[in-house]
Structure formats: structure tokens, C-alpha cells
Design a protein around this motif. Structure first.
Motif, mmCIF file in Angstrom:
data_model
loop_
_atom_site.group_PDB
_atom_site.id
_atom_site.type_symbol
_atom_site.label_atom_id
_atom_site.label_comp_id
_atom_site.label_asym_id
_atom_site.label_seq_id
_atom_site.Cartn_x
_atom_site.Cartn_y
_atom_site.Cartn_z
ATOM 1 N N VAL A 169 -3.042 7.120 -9.917
ATOM 2 C CA VAL A 169 -2.775 6.564 -8.597
ATOM 3 C C VAL A 169 -2.633 7.682 -7.571
ATOM 4 C CG1 VAL A 169 -1.171 5.189 -7.217
ATOM 5 C CG2 VAL A 169 -1.665 4.538 -9.570
ATOM 6 N N VAL A 170 -1.826 8.668 -7.904
ATOM 7 C CA VAL A 170 -1.528 9.744 -6.954
ATOM 8 C C VAL A 170 -1.577 11.084 -7.676
ATOM 9 C CG1 VAL A 170 0.970 9.551 -7.258
ATOM 10 C CG2 VAL A 170 0.081 10.449 -5.119
ATOM 11 N N GLU A 225 -5.431 3.677 -5.146
ATOM 12 C CA GLU A 225 -4.360 2.771 -4.756
ATOM 13 C C GLU A 225 -4.450 1.428 -5.476
ATOM 14 O OE1 GLU A 225 -2.047 1.488 -0.712
ATOM 15 O OE2 GLU A 225 -4.157 2.031 -0.544
ATOM 16 N N VAL A 281 -3.115 9.849 -2.350
ATOM 17 C CA VAL A 281 -3.358 8.613 -3.080
ATOM 18 C C VAL A 281 -4.831 8.594 -3.473
ATOM 19 C CG1 VAL A 281 -3.290 6.097 -2.989
ATOM 20 C CG2 VAL A 281 -1.540 7.433 -1.806
ATOM 21 N N CYS A 288 -2.208 0.935 -8.444
ATOM 22 C CA CYS A 288 -0.759 0.923 -8.216
ATOM 23 C C CYS A 288 -0.178 -0.434 -8.570
ATOM 24 C CB CYS A 288 -0.465 1.263 -6.761
ATOM 25 S SG CYS A 288 1.278 1.172 -6.310
ATOM 26 N N ARG A 338 0.846 -1.193 0.000
ATOM 27 C CA ARG A 338 0.000 0.000 0.000
ATOM 28 C C ARG A 338 0.877 1.238 0.000
ATOM 29 N NH1 ARG A 338 -1.021 2.024 5.378
ATOM 30 N NH2 ARG A 338 0.048 0.703 6.869
ATOM 31 N N LEU A 339 0.313 2.304 -0.509
ATOM 32 C CA LEU A 339 1.014 3.588 -0.536
ATOM 33 C C LEU A 339 0.614 4.405 0.680
ATOM 34 C CD1 LEU A 339 0.638 4.680 -4.253
ATOM 35 C CD2 LEU A 339 2.710 3.930 -3.102
#
Length: 79
Positions: free
Chosen positions: A43-44, A56, A53, A59, A3-4
Motif C-alpha cells: 500500500v505504502v 491505495e 501511497v 488498503c 483514501r490515504l
């Protein structure tokens, strides 16, 4: 899984993470430095001066965003 995580208190909104993300790069506006037009395909992105984010699940886990961040404000955490 991974995960970011964005540490908003560290982020200064440079947008490096947005530009280097290969998923975001599919949007020609991101590649040109203008930012993504369609939120559902990125994604971001930088929102109100800090990275956020958005999707996610898109990603791919490459970690380019974390590598490009000069202040270590975004991390890819492997779970």
C-alpha cells in the motif's frame, strides 16, 4: 469509502507507516525493515525519503499507518 493522504512536507521518511501496514506485512522484507520487494503488493512505501501511497486500492482502511506516524504526515480520510 476512504483514501490515504500523505503530507509530503511533513514526512521525514521514518517508514513506520510501511512497517505497521498489515497489507505490507505480508511481505517478509517489510516485516524485517528492509522494505517491500514487489510494488504491486504494498500500500505504502518510502520513496526518495518520503512516504508514498503505491496501491491505495489494497488498503483495508485500518488506519494503522496514521496512528504510527510521529509527525502526522499520513491520514486516512473517510469519504
Amino acid at each position: 469509502m476512504y483514501r490515504l493522504v500523505v503530507y509530503k512536507e511533513k514526512c521525514h521518511g521514518c517508514g513506520n507507516c510501511v512497517i505497521v501496514c498489515p497489507v505490507n506485512a505480508k511481505d517478509p522484507n517489510v516485516f524485517g525493515g528492509k522494505g517491500p520487494e514487489e510494488e504491486d503488493k504494498v500500500v505504502v512505501r518510502v520513496v526518495n525519503g518520503v512516504a508514498d501511497v503505491i496501491n491505495e486500492e489494497l488498503c483495508g482502511g485500518c488506519g494503522a499507518c496514521a496512528e504510527a506516524c510521529p509527525v502526522y504526515a499520513i491520514k486516512l480520510i473517510v469519504e
